[in-house]
Design a protein around this motif. Structure first.
Motif, PDB file in Angstrom:
ATOM      1  N   CYS A   1       6.779  -1.624 -10.008  1.00  0.00           N
ATOM      2  CA  CYS A   1       5.882  -0.296 -10.704  1.00  0.00           C
ATOM      3  C   CYS A   1       6.573   0.975 -10.291  1.00  0.00           C
ATOM      4  CB  CYS A   1       4.795  -0.108 -11.099  1.00  0.00           C
ATOM      5  SG  CYS A   1       3.862  -1.470 -11.804  1.00  0.00           S
ATOM      6  N   LEU A   2       6.897   1.162  -8.832  1.00  0.00           N
ATOM      7  CA  LEU A   2       7.531   1.745  -8.040  1.00  0.00           C
ATOM      8  C   LEU A   2       9.027   2.484  -9.015  1.00  0.00           C
ATOM      9  CD1 LEU A   2       7.706   4.323  -5.859  1.00  0.00           C
ATOM     10  CD2 LEU A   2       8.149   1.971  -4.331  1.00  0.00           C
ATOM     11  N   LEU A   3       9.738   1.089  -9.086  1.00  0.00           N
ATOM     12  CA  LEU A   3      10.716   1.624  -9.316  1.00  0.00           C
ATOM     13  C   LEU A   3      10.606   2.632 -10.904  1.00  0.00           C
ATOM     14  CD1 LEU A   3      12.559  -1.107  -8.064  1.00  0.00           C
ATOM     15  CD2 LEU A   3      12.751   0.600  -6.957  1.00  0.00           C
ATOM     16  N   LEU A   4      10.294   1.861 -11.360  1.00  0.00           N
ATOM     17  CA  LEU A   4       9.673   2.676 -12.602  1.00  0.00           C
ATOM     18  C   LEU A   4       9.405   4.045 -13.087  1.00  0.00           C
ATOM     19  CD1 LEU A   4       9.836   1.983 -15.980  1.00  0.00           C
ATOM     20  CD2 LEU A   4       7.972   0.573 -15.750  1.00  0.00           C
ATOM     21  N   THR A   5       8.274   3.675 -11.736  1.00  0.00           N
ATOM     22  CA  THR A   5       7.535   5.500 -11.846  1.00  0.00           C
ATOM     23  C   THR A   5       8.543   6.655 -11.156  1.00  0.00           C
ATOM     24  OG1 THR A   5       5.447   4.389 -11.029  1.00  0.00           O
ATOM     25  CG2 THR A   5       6.011   6.876 -10.833  1.00  0.00           C
ATOM     26  N   ILE A   6       9.385   5.872 -10.616  1.00  0.00           N
ATOM     27  CA  ILE A   6      10.543   6.616  -9.683  1.00  0.00           C
ATOM     28  C   ILE A   6      11.763   7.449 -10.935  1.00  0.00           C
ATOM     29  CG2 ILE A   6      12.672   7.284  -8.621  1.00  0.00           C
ATOM     30  CD1 ILE A   6      11.318   5.720  -6.123  1.00  0.00           C
ATOM     31  N   LEU A   7      12.081   6.144 -12.349  1.00  0.00           N
ATOM     32  CA  LEU A   7      12.880   6.867 -13.303  1.00  0.00           C
ATOM     33  C   LEU A   7      12.827   7.709 -13.746  1.00  0.00           C
ATOM     34  CD1 LEU A   7      15.394   5.650 -14.763  1.00  0.00           C
ATOM     35  CD2 LEU A   7      14.546   3.834 -15.350  1.00  0.00           C
ATOM     36  N   VAL A   8      10.780   7.496 -14.658  1.00  0.00           N
ATOM     37  CA  VAL A   8       9.894   7.741 -15.247  1.00  0.00           C
ATOM     38  C   VAL A   8      10.293   9.839 -15.074  1.00  0.00           C
ATOM     39  CG1 VAL A   8       7.633   8.348 -16.483  1.00  0.00           C
ATOM     40  CG2 VAL A   8       8.854   6.087 -16.298  1.00  0.00           C
ATOM     41  N   VAL A   9       9.460   9.660 -13.225  1.00  0.00           N
ATOM     42  CA  VAL A   9       9.606  10.803 -13.079  1.00  0.00           C
ATOM     43  C   VAL A   9      11.260  11.855 -12.581  1.00  0.00           C
ATOM     44  CG1 VAL A   9       9.052  12.591 -11.242  1.00  0.00           C
ATOM     45  CG2 VAL A   9       7.567  10.340 -11.891  1.00  0.00           C
ATOM     46  N   ASN A  10      12.088  11.206 -12.462  1.00  0.00           N
ATOM     47  CA  ASN A  10      12.975  11.221 -13.000  1.00  0.00           C
ATOM     48  C   ASN A  10      13.727  11.690 -13.566  1.00  0.00           C
ATOM     49  OD1 ASN A  10      15.116  12.011 -11.005  1.00  0.00           O
ATOM     50  ND2 ASN A  10      16.553  10.554 -11.205  1.00  0.00           N
TER      51      ASN A  10
ATOM     52  N   TYR B   1       6.428  -7.555  -5.556  1.00  0.00           N
ATOM     53  CA  TYR B   1       7.182  -7.481  -6.746  1.00  0.00           C
ATOM     54  C   TYR B   1       6.856  -7.050  -7.976  1.00  0.00           C
ATOM     55  CZ  TYR B   1      10.465 -10.175  -4.050  1.00  0.00           C
ATOM     56  OH  TYR B   1      11.865 -10.647  -3.034  1.00  0.00           O
ATOM     57  N   LEU B   2       5.678  -7.470  -8.848  1.00  0.00           N
ATOM     58  CA  LEU B   2       4.946  -5.927  -9.841  1.00  0.00           C
ATOM     59  C   LEU B   2       5.037  -4.858  -9.462  1.00  0.00           C
ATOM     60  CD1 LEU B   2       4.200  -5.469 -12.523  1.00  0.00           C
ATOM     61  CD2 LEU B   2       2.054  -6.374 -11.583  1.00  0.00           C
ATOM     62  N   VAL B   3       4.862  -4.222  -7.428  1.00  0.00           N
ATOM     63  CA  VAL B   3       4.439  -3.709  -7.525  1.00  0.00           C
ATOM     64  C   VAL B   3       5.405  -2.645  -6.869  1.00  0.00           C
ATOM     65  CG1 VAL B   3       3.193  -1.980  -5.359  1.00  0.00           C
ATOM     66  CG2 VAL B   3       1.615  -4.094  -6.662  1.00  0.00           C
ATOM     67  N   CYS B   4       6.717  -2.952  -6.613  1.00  0.00           N
ATOM     68  CA  CYS B   4       7.539  -2.671  -6.844  1.00  0.00           C
ATOM     69  C   CYS B   4       8.316  -2.676  -7.850  1.00  0.00           C
ATOM     70  CB  CYS B   4       8.620  -3.364  -6.190  1.00  0.00           C
ATOM     71  SG  CYS B   4       7.936  -4.149  -4.017  1.00  0.00           S
TER      72      CYS B   4
ATOM     73  N   VAL C   1       0.614  -1.236   0.003  1.00  0.00           N
ATOM     74  CA  VAL C   1       0.068  -0.306   0.152  1.00  0.00           C
ATOM     75  C   VAL C   1       1.038   1.480  -0.266  1.00  0.00           C
ATOM     76  CG1 VAL C   1      -1.920   1.476   1.356  1.00  0.00           C
ATOM     77  CG2 VAL C   1      -1.962  -0.902   1.261  1.00  0.00           C
ATOM     78  N   ILE C   2       2.167   1.075   0.772  1.00  0.00           N
ATOM     79  CA  ILE C   2       3.000   2.342   0.678  1.00  0.00           C
ATOM     80  C   ILE C   2       3.358   2.504  -0.168  1.00  0.00           C
ATOM     81  CG2 ILE C   2       4.794   3.107   1.722  1.00  0.00           C
ATOM     82  CD1 ILE C   2       4.538   1.183   4.815  1.00  0.00           C
ATOM     83  N   ALA C   3       3.794   1.372  -1.194  1.00  0.00           N
ATOM     84  CA  ALA C   3       4.567   1.561  -2.719  1.00  0.00           C
ATOM     85  C   ALA C   3       3.534   1.762  -3.965  1.00  0.00           C
ATOM     86  CB  ALA C   3       5.133   0.495  -2.973  1.00  0.00           C
ATOM     87  N   ILE C   4       2.110   1.550  -3.559  1.00  0.00           N
ATOM     88  CA  ILE C   4       1.324   2.027  -3.836  1.00  0.00           C
ATOM     89  C   ILE C   4       0.260   3.820  -4.086  1.00  0.00           C
ATOM     90  CG2 ILE C   4      -1.137   2.154  -5.461  1.00  0.00           C
ATOM     91  CD1 ILE C   4      -1.302  -1.056  -5.035  1.00  0.00           C
ATOM     92  N   TYR C   5       0.150   4.052  -2.871  1.00  0.00           N
ATOM     93  CA  TYR C   5       0.433   5.640  -2.656  1.00  0.00           C
ATOM     94  C   TYR C   5       1.676   6.135  -2.900  1.00  0.00           C
ATOM     95  CZ  TYR C   5      -3.893   4.659   0.041  1.00  0.00           C
ATOM     96  OH  TYR C   5      -4.942   4.841   0.801  1.00  0.00           O
ATOM     97  N   ALA C   6       2.818   5.927  -2.786  1.00  0.00           N
ATOM     98  CA  ALA C   6       4.228   6.291  -3.313  1.00  0.00           C
ATOM     99  C   ALA C   6       3.756   6.998  -5.091  1.00  0.00           C
ATOM    100  CB  ALA C   6       5.330   5.678  -3.065  1.00  0.00           C
ATOM    101  N   ILE C   7       3.827   6.140  -5.595  1.00  0.00           N
ATOM    102  CA  ILE C   7       3.592   6.463  -7.198  1.00  0.00           C
ATOM    103  C   ILE C   7       2.463   7.436  -7.700  1.00  0.00           C
ATOM    104  CG2 ILE C   7       2.714   5.347  -9.250  1.00  0.00           C
ATOM    105  CD1 ILE C   7       2.927   2.062  -8.775  1.00  0.00           C
ATOM    106  N   LEU C   8       1.577   7.270  -6.949  1.00  0.00           N
ATOM    107  CA  LEU C   8       0.234   8.331  -6.724  1.00  0.00           C
ATOM    108  C   LEU C   8       1.374  10.016  -6.691  1.00  0.00           C
ATOM    109  CD1 LEU C   8      -3.155   8.593  -6.796  1.00  0.00           C
ATOM    110  CD2 LEU C   8      -1.892  10.228  -5.264  1.00  0.00           C
ATOM    111  N   ILE C   9       1.948   9.852  -5.347  1.00  0.00           N
ATOM    112  CA  ILE C   9       2.462  10.927  -5.082  1.00  0.00           C
ATOM    113  C   ILE C   9       3.355  11.401  -5.738  1.00  0.00           C
ATOM    114  CG2 ILE C   9       2.937  12.040  -3.092  1.00  0.00           C
ATOM    115  CD1 ILE C   9       1.505   9.905  -1.200  1.00  0.00           C
TER     116      ILE C   9
END
Length: 690
Positions: free
Chosen positions: A203-212, A198-201, A63-71
């Motif tokens: 997605c989180l790492l990919l989101t960080i890369l894309v946003v960066n 691991y899918l959520v993780c 849940v923390i990882a999912i919320y982090a993607i949105l935030i």
């Protein structure tokens, strides 16, 4: 007409010390810390379920990882563009329902749900952004809040599609279905339980890369620029409205991804899961974690996920309240013992922290007051930690500050600082203003003014305060649309182009650049990044180039940085390329604004009182730079009150008074004109009568 009275005093001032650019070692340390943080995050996510085997805590981390993607997406809107959105809970719900409805109606599973969540929510984000982003501030907040409320009502009422208040139940998520090829999962039953984690993780790492990548691209610089100064951003050829929409759609797409993941994580979606409380939590996460960072959303997401669990345990709340009260007493006490300047401002938050402890002792439960607690936390953070936890840590620990892109490289200037423009004095006018009228109610700031600006010259525009000079500047650059009259630009071999009625960004891209009477720099960006915003027109790469880091994106960035350094060298700021604009001395800020305007490759440069507030050495340097600009064939319109600058630079001068043009001609000719003397010094007849 003598030089303005303030100029002699200014000439005796000692120039403030010039800040030093960050050392390569410090910038390298910042990069090392960022890389170390990324490695730590990957290792932590990979190892967590093997160290902490409790399914409860694994689900909590999901849940923390999912919320982090949105935030992370919300930070683009709130942190980078400076817009306040209260509709992301609604977008989150759209993503969740897009995935759930797709399974309910078509029996399509997780992967199709993720694609639907991203696509459908991005579409809704676009529909919301097009009308909503024409307003700003509290009006934008109200529009987005209404959107979230409407979405919740629609989900509740559209029972045929969404199953209404009953919600939709989903089966366990199948990430990789090996049964389709007649195989068993190679990692066994225990591994199957961790596939979704691991899918959520991932997605989180990919989101960080894309946003960066997005925020470090020309798109990210445009987002930051429109937050700091929308007017200057538009006048650099960067459409404020268009890039607000870009930011909102990217943010909405990430909210949709998070919503779809959340639906499959919880395996149940219902309308009341995406209400106003969730919006408050998301805003709290952004403000408390820290804007314009990748670690801030992670910290903020952890706080908002853990906070409801903490508030549900009154014993734990009392322990925390006691610790907070003790810390508040120590901080306030030390502030008074050391006689710190801010000791009085610490009294109110200290008293509130102290009062929170007995309040918890009197309560049986804090759960019913959680919205009040969240609201107080937001107010506390906004007032006392405006940059959030990450910003506070960066202020106290300089090595945590991010290295500006290119700070550790030996950036070298390449190419010509100025693109030479054709045209010389005596040719047909480059800019023609005919009977320009600018009326505000009953006030005529410009009253049928005519101007003809010859190419390759410096044309002065002078007059007393309130004469209409800055109004003319705003008319020429599209900030004001003239009530009547026309403005025509004839540049190069192109046909004459009407500028009146065009937007500031369209006029800027036509070859008209400007500076401002009050410096309008992008304050949180470095000198180099300010000039790169001026070079925004030279980038041809798309958003996908930025996300994928294509060779074209890297080549354009490399060439633009070399050109930006050449422009900074031209205005004498090459050694200060990595200094934030807000930390530059005032005189250097003036020069940086000119350099940023030159990055547009203008045929016409409008300088609005560039010497105002400068010391004598700065004025001498400015005068030299303006001459070099004119020698490159760039036509200059100069508004200035320092008459020695006007007399020494201008080939021709126009004089305004109360919106009328009262004189025009050579500098010495205008200086001796009786109408001009009367406008500046008062009626000579009245003076003689005294």
């Amino acid at each position: 007409m003598a030089q303005s009275a303030s100029a002699p005093a200014l000439s005796r001032q000692t120039a403030p010390p010039v800040p030093q650019a960050p050392q390569a070692s410090q910038a390298g340390l910042g990069r090392f810390v960022g890389l170390l943080g990324a490695v730590f995050l990957v290792v932590f996510l990979a190892a967590f379920p093997h160290v902490v085997t409790s399914q409860y805590y694994i689900h909590l981390l999901i849940v923390i990882a999912i919320y982090a993607i949105l935030i992370l997406g919300l930070d683009i809107v709130v942190g980078y563009t400076g817009q306040v959105s209260l509709g992301h809970a609604g977008l989150f719900g759209i993503g969740a329902y897009a995935a759930a409805v797709l399974f309910l109606k078509l029996k399509l599973g997780l992967w199709f749900g993720l694609l639907a969540g991203i696509g459908v929510t991005a579409g809704f984000g676009l529909l919301l952004a097009i009308p909503a982003l024409r307003v700003s501030g509290p009006y934008l907040a109200m529009v987005t809040l209404a959107f979230g409320t409407i979405i919740q009502i629609f989900i509740n009422e559209m029972t045929d599609l969404t199953n209404g208040p009953l919600g939709i139940t989903l089966p366990p998520a199948r990430v990789l279905d090996f049964s389709l090829i007649g195989m068993q999962a190679p990692w066994g039953a225990a591994g199957r339980k961790l596939e979704f984690y691991y899918l959520v993780c991932a997605c989180l790492l990919l989101t960080i890369l894309v946003v960066n990548r997005v925020v470090r691209s020309p798109f990210g610089r445009a987002f930051e620029a429109l937050r700091d100064s929308p007017i200057a951003c538009d006048c650099m050829g960067v459409s404020v409205y268009r890039y607000k929409v870009y930011a909102f759609v990217i943010s909405a797409a990430l909210a949709g991804l998070a919503g779809a993941l959340f639906a499959w994580s919880e395996r149940y979606v219902a309308p009341n899961s995406y209400g106003f409380e969730l919006t408050v939590l998301f805003l709290l996460a952004v403000t408390m974690g820290g804007r314009k960072s990748r670690s801030g959303p992670l910290i903020g997401a952890a706080i908002i996920v853990m906070m409801p669990n903490i508030l549900a345990d009154i014993g734990l709340v009392r322990i925390m309240a006691g610790i907070i009260a003790a810390v508040a007493v120590i901080v306030v006490g030390l502030a008074f013992l050391r006689r710190r300047d801010d000791r009085m401002t610490l009294l109110i938050p200290g008293a509130l922290c102290l009062a929170f402890f007995p309040a918890t002792l009197a309560m049986d439960s804090v759960t019913d007051f959680r919205l009040t607690v969240f609201g107080l936390m937001i107010l506390f953070v906004v007032y006392y930690l405006p940059e959030g936890i990450v910003g506070f840590l960066r202020e106290k620990l300089p090595f945590l500050r991010p290295a500006h892109t290119g700070a550790t490289q030996n950036l070298a200037a390449s190419g010509d600082a100025l693109i030479r423009q054709g045209g010389r004095a005596g040719a047909d006018p480059l800019l023609t203003v005919e009977r320009a009228l600018m009326q505000f109610g009953g006030l005529k700031a410009l009253n049928e003014v005519d101007l003809a600006i010859r190419p390759g010259t410096i044309h002065g525009l002078i007059g007393p305060n309130g004469s209409g000079k800055s109004t003319m500047m705003n008319v020429l650059t599209g900030i004001y649309k003239p009530t009547a009259g026309s403005v025509t630009l004839a540049a190069g071999t192109d046909a004459a182009k009407r500028l009146d009625g065009r937007t500031p960004s369209e006029i800027a891209l036509s070859g008209v650049a400007r500076t401002f009477q009050n410096v309008q720099l992008f304050r949180e960006m470095t000198a180099l990044e300010n000039v790169l915003v001026g070079l925004h027109h030279s980038f041809q790469g798309t958003l996908f180039d930025a996300i994928l880091g294509t060779p074209r994106r890297r080549r354009e960035e490399r060439e633009a940085r070399a050109r930006a350094m050449a422009i900074l060298d031209f205005v004498g700021l090459g050694a200060l390329a990595q200094i934030e604009a807000r930390n530059l001395p005032y005189g250097k800020q003036r020069l940086l604004e000119i350099g940023r305007a030159l990055a547009l490759d203008p045929v016409l440069l409008l300088l609005d009182e560039p010497a105002a507030g400068l010391t004598a050495p700065d004025i001498a340097e400015l005068t030299l730079i303006i001459r070099k600009i004119r020698d490159a064939g760039i036509t200059v319109i100069l508004i200035e009150h320092h008459m020695d600058v006007v007399m020494g630079l201008c080939d021709r001068v126009s004089v305004l008074d109360f919106g009328h043009k009262i004189a025009e001609g050579g500098a010495r000719e205008v200086q001796s004109d009786p109408k001009v003397i009367e406008a500046y010094l008062g009626s000579p007849v009245a003076d003689a009568a005294e």
